[in-house]
Design a protein around this motif. Structure first.
Motif, PDB file in Angstrom:
ATOM      1  N   MET A   8      17.559 -30.284 -34.573  1.00 46.74           N
ATOM      2  CA  MET A   8      18.492 -31.358 -34.266  1.00 46.74           C
ATOM      3  C   MET A   8      18.102 -32.616 -35.045  1.00 46.74           C
ATOM      4  O   MET A   8      16.937 -32.995 -35.057  1.00 46.74           O
ATOM      5  N   GLU A   9      19.079 -33.225 -35.651  1.00 45.16           N
ATOM      6  CA  GLU A   9      18.834 -34.455 -36.385  1.00 45.16           C
ATOM      7  C   GLU A   9      18.824 -35.630 -35.417  1.00 45.16           C
ATOM      8  O   GLU A   9      19.626 -35.692 -34.500  1.00 45.16           O
ATOM      9  N   LYS A  10      17.883 -36.547 -35.662  1.00 50.37           N
ATOM     10  CA  LYS A  10      17.753 -37.702 -34.779  1.00 50.37           C
ATOM     11  C   LYS A  10      18.076 -38.982 -35.524  1.00 50.37           C
ATOM     12  O   LYS A  10      17.858 -39.099 -36.718  1.00 50.37           O
ATOM     13  N   LEU A  11      18.597 -39.917 -34.785  1.00 53.12           N
ATOM     14  CA  LEU A  11      18.817 -41.272 -35.249  1.00 53.12           C
ATOM     15  C   LEU A  11      17.795 -42.101 -34.484  1.00 53.12           C
ATOM     16  O   LEU A  11      17.928 -42.300 -33.286  1.00 53.12           O
ATOM     17  N   ASP A  12      16.732 -42.542 -35.185  1.00 53.08           N
ATOM     18  CA  ASP A  12      15.670 -43.261 -34.486  1.00 53.08           C
ATOM     19  C   ASP A  12      15.894 -44.769 -34.517  1.00 53.08           C
ATOM     20  O   ASP A  12      16.883 -45.259 -35.068  1.00 53.08           O
ATOM     21  N   ALA A  13      14.976 -45.510 -33.917  1.00 53.74           N
ATOM     22  CA  ALA A  13      15.117 -46.968 -33.791  1.00 53.74           C
ATOM     23  C   ALA A  13      15.208 -47.651 -35.157  1.00 53.74           C
ATOM     24  O   ALA A  13      15.941 -48.636 -35.314  1.00 53.74           O
ATOM     25  N   ILE A  14      14.492 -47.139 -36.149  1.00 52.95           N
ATOM     26  CA  ILE A  14      14.548 -47.751 -37.481  1.00 52.95           C
ATOM     27  C   ILE A  14      15.906 -47.478 -38.125  1.00 52.95           C
ATOM     28  O   ILE A  14      16.507 -48.367 -38.728  1.00 52.95           O
ATOM     29  N   ASP A  15      16.423 -46.256 -37.977  1.00 55.52           N
ATOM     30  CA  ASP A  15      17.768 -45.955 -38.480  1.00 55.52           C
ATOM     31  C   ASP A  15      18.794 -46.897 -37.843  1.00 55.52           C
ATOM     32  O   ASP A  15      19.693 -47.408 -38.519  1.00 55.52           O
ATOM     33  N   VAL A  16      18.649 -47.138 -36.549  1.00 62.35           N
ATOM     34  CA  VAL A  16      19.559 -48.030 -35.826  1.00 62.35           C
ATOM     35  C   VAL A  16      19.481 -49.446 -36.402  1.00 62.35           C
ATOM     36  O   VAL A  16      20.507 -50.099 -36.617  1.00 62.35           O
ATOM     37  N   GLN A  17      18.267 -49.923 -36.668  1.00 58.24           N
ATOM     38  CA  GLN A  17      18.100 -51.256 -37.260  1.00 58.24           C
ATOM     39  C   GLN A  17      18.770 -51.331 -38.634  1.00 58.24           C
ATOM     40  O   GLN A  17      19.435 -52.311 -38.958  1.00 58.24           O
ATOM     41  N   ILE A  18      18.572 -50.293 -39.435  1.00 59.29           N
ATOM     42  CA  ILE A  18      19.179 -50.256 -40.774  1.00 59.29           C
ATOM     43  C   ILE A  18      20.701 -50.273 -40.656  1.00 59.29           C
ATOM     44  O   ILE A  18      21.373 -51.029 -41.360  1.00 59.29           O
ATOM     45  N   LEU A  19      21.258 -49.460 -39.748  1.00 62.16           N
ATOM     46  CA  LEU A  19      22.708 -49.437 -39.548  1.00 62.16           C
ATOM     47  C   LEU A  19      23.234 -50.803 -39.120  1.00 62.16           C
ATOM     48  O   LEU A  19      24.270 -51.261 -39.604  1.00 62.16           O
ATOM     49  N   ASP A  20      22.521 -51.449 -38.227  1.00 62.51           N
ATOM     50  CA  ASP A  20      22.943 -52.769 -37.764  1.00 62.51           C
ATOM     51  C   ASP A  20      22.967 -53.763 -38.924  1.00 62.51           C
ATOM     52  O   ASP A  20      23.944 -54.499 -39.100  1.00 62.51           O
ATOM     53  N   LEU A  21      21.911 -53.786 -39.717  1.00 60.60           N
ATOM     54  CA  LEU A  21      21.844 -54.703 -40.859  1.00 60.60           C
ATOM     55  C   LEU A  21      22.957 -54.415 -41.869  1.00 60.60           C
ATOM     56  O   LEU A  21      23.610 -55.335 -42.367  1.00 60.60           O
ATOM     57  N   ASP A  32      15.429 -43.855 -48.912  1.00 63.61           N
ATOM     58  CA  ASP A  32      15.492 -42.474 -48.450  1.00 63.61           C
ATOM     59  C   ASP A  32      16.274 -42.380 -47.135  1.00 63.61           C
ATOM     60  O   ASP A  32      17.130 -41.502 -46.973  1.00 63.61           O
ATOM     61  N   ARG A  33      16.008 -43.288 -46.210  1.00 57.81           N
ATOM     62  CA  ARG A  33      16.721 -43.281 -44.937  1.00 57.81           C
ATOM     63  C   ARG A  33      18.211 -43.556 -45.144  1.00 57.81           C
ATOM     64  O   ARG A  33      19.059 -42.924 -44.520  1.00 57.81           O
ATOM     65  N   MET A  34      18.535 -44.501 -46.027  1.00 60.77           N
ATOM     66  CA  MET A  34      19.938 -44.807 -46.304  1.00 60.77           C
ATOM     67  C   MET A  34      20.641 -43.594 -46.904  1.00 60.77           C
ATOM     68  O   MET A  34      21.776 -43.276 -46.541  1.00 60.77           O
ATOM     69  N   ARG A  35      19.968 -42.901 -47.796  1.00 57.16           N
ATOM     70  CA  ARG A  35      20.537 -41.701 -48.417  1.00 57.16           C
ATOM     71  C   ARG A  35      20.775 -40.628 -47.342  1.00 57.16           C
ATOM     72  O   ARG A  35      21.810 -39.963 -47.325  1.00 57.16           O
ATOM     73  N   LYS A  36      19.811 -40.463 -46.431  1.00 58.34           N
ATOM     74  CA  LYS A  36      19.955 -39.465 -45.367  1.00 58.34           C
ATOM     75  C   LYS A  36      21.076 -39.837 -44.392  1.00 58.34           C
ATOM     76  O   LYS A  36      21.800 -38.957 -43.917  1.00 58.34           O
ATOM     77  N   LEU A  37      21.224 -41.129 -44.088  1.00 56.66           N
ATOM     78  CA  LEU A  37      22.312 -41.564 -43.206  1.00 56.66           C
ATOM     79  C   LEU A  37      23.670 -41.215 -43.825  1.00 56.66           C
ATOM     80  O   LEU A  37      24.590 -40.786 -43.131  1.00 56.66           O
ATOM     81  N   GLU A  38      23.765 -41.379 -45.124  1.00 58.09           N
ATOM     82  CA  GLU A  38      25.015 -41.043 -45.809  1.00 58.09           C
ATOM     83  C   GLU A  38      25.217 -39.524 -45.849  1.00 58.09           C
ATOM     84  O   GLU A  38      26.312 -39.031 -45.582  1.00 58.09           O
ATOM     85  N   ALA A  39      24.162 -38.783 -46.146  1.00 60.78           N
ATOM     86  CA  ALA A  39      24.259 -37.321 -46.228  1.00 60.78           C
ATOM     87  C   ALA A  39      24.647 -36.713 -44.875  1.00 60.78           C
ATOM     88  O   ALA A  39      25.356 -35.708 -44.829  1.00 60.78           O
ATOM     89  N   ARG A  40      24.203 -37.335 -43.787  1.00 61.97           N
ATOM     90  CA  ARG A  40      24.526 -36.836 -42.447  1.00 61.97           C
ATOM     91  C   ARG A  40      25.883 -37.334 -41.953  1.00 61.97           C
ATOM     92  O   ARG A  40      26.295 -37.000 -40.857  1.00 61.97           O
ATOM     93  N   GLY A  41      26.568 -38.129 -42.775  1.00 57.26           N
ATOM     94  CA  GLY A  41      27.889 -38.605 -42.396  1.00 57.26           C
ATOM     95  C   GLY A  41      27.874 -39.781 -41.436  1.00 57.26           C
ATOM     96  O   GLY A  41      28.909 -40.123 -40.863  1.00 57.26           O
ATOM     97  N   VAL A  42      26.710 -40.401 -41.228  1.00 52.73           N
ATOM     98  CA  VAL A  42      26.638 -41.556 -40.336  1.00 52.73           C
ATOM     99  C   VAL A  42      27.223 -42.778 -41.028  1.00 52.73           C
ATOM    100  O   VAL A  42      28.023 -43.505 -40.452  1.00 52.73           O
ATOM    101  N   THR A  43      26.854 -43.005 -42.281  1.00 54.50           N
ATOM    102  CA  THR A  43      27.515 -44.035 -43.076  1.00 54.50           C
ATOM    103  C   THR A  43      28.493 -43.315 -43.997  1.00 54.50           C
ATOM    104  O   THR A  43      28.184 -42.265 -44.551  1.00 54.50           O
ATOM    105  N   THR A  44      29.665 -43.908 -44.139  1.00 55.77           N
ATOM    106  CA  THR A  44      30.710 -43.236 -44.910  1.00 55.77           C
ATOM    107  C   THR A  44      31.138 -44.018 -46.135  1.00 55.77           C
ATOM    108  O   THR A  44      32.130 -43.677 -46.767  1.00 55.77           O
ATOM    109  N   GLY A  45      30.415 -45.070 -46.461  1.00 55.34           N
ATOM    110  CA  GLY A  45      30.735 -45.822 -47.666  1.00 55.34           C
ATOM    111  C   GLY A  45      30.520 -47.308 -47.464  1.00 55.34           C
ATOM    112  O   GLY A  45      30.255 -47.774 -46.360  1.00 55.34           O
TER     113      GLY A  45
END
Length: 159
Positions: free
Chosen positions: A1-14, A39-52
């Motif tokens: 299972m892929e996780k969205l951790d606290a650092i990913d959340v901070q990056i998404l917020d920013l 690397d985290r930004m690339r993974k967020l995009e690859a997982r479809g969390v960020t879409t552009g």
């Protein structure tokens, strides 16, 4: 299972609040190196969390003075694919949602003036399967955003 951790959340917020933020600033804010942030930004995009990433423009400054919500009533689902294809191709349609309740779809549209709205409504009413429309004009907008708060979580599988 892929996780969205606290650092990913901070990056998404920013990224949501300041789309043009530099990776160095993100790295400093979350306490990681620039390559780790990249690397985290690339993974967020690859997982479809960020879409552009895109610019947000002021519609009124560009002459798109009329915003409206159009509720569409259809006669059934026989023309559903054609309706979706036709409406998504219209630049004036900014959002298209299938809904419950009064009508089958709601559209958020932007046009330059009421003449443009009248022409758009005529096109929509001419789409096969459309029985009618009901339109609400926006008089003023007090909040309009795409920002979503997020939290650490396990991501659902992608389809």
């Amino acid at each position: 299972m892929e996780k969205l951790d606290a650092i990913d959340v901070q990056i998404l917020d920013l990224l949501q609040r300041r789309g043009r933020i530099k990776r160095t600033e993100i790295a400093e804010a979350v306490g990681l190196s620039i390559p780790s942030v990249s690397d985290r930004m690339r993974k967020l995009e690859a997982r479809g969390v960020t879409t552009g990433f895109r610019a947000t423009v002021d519609a009124k400054r560009l002459g798109w003075d009329v915003t409206a919500f159009v509720f569409v009533q259809s006669v059934g689902s026989d023309h559903y694919p054609e309706f979706i294809e036709t409406v998504t191709a219209l630049d004036e349609v900014q959002e298209l949602h299938s809904v419950t309740g009064d009508g089958s779809h709601v559209l958020k549209v932007r046009v330059k003036n009421t003449t443009g709205l009248e022409q758009l409504l005529a096109r929509l009413q001419g789409v096969p399967g459309v029985r009618g429309t009901r339109t609400s004009l926006v008089l003023s907008t007090h909040k309009e955003t795409t920002y979503l708060p997020s939290e650490p979580m396990t991501l659902p599988p992608t389809h």
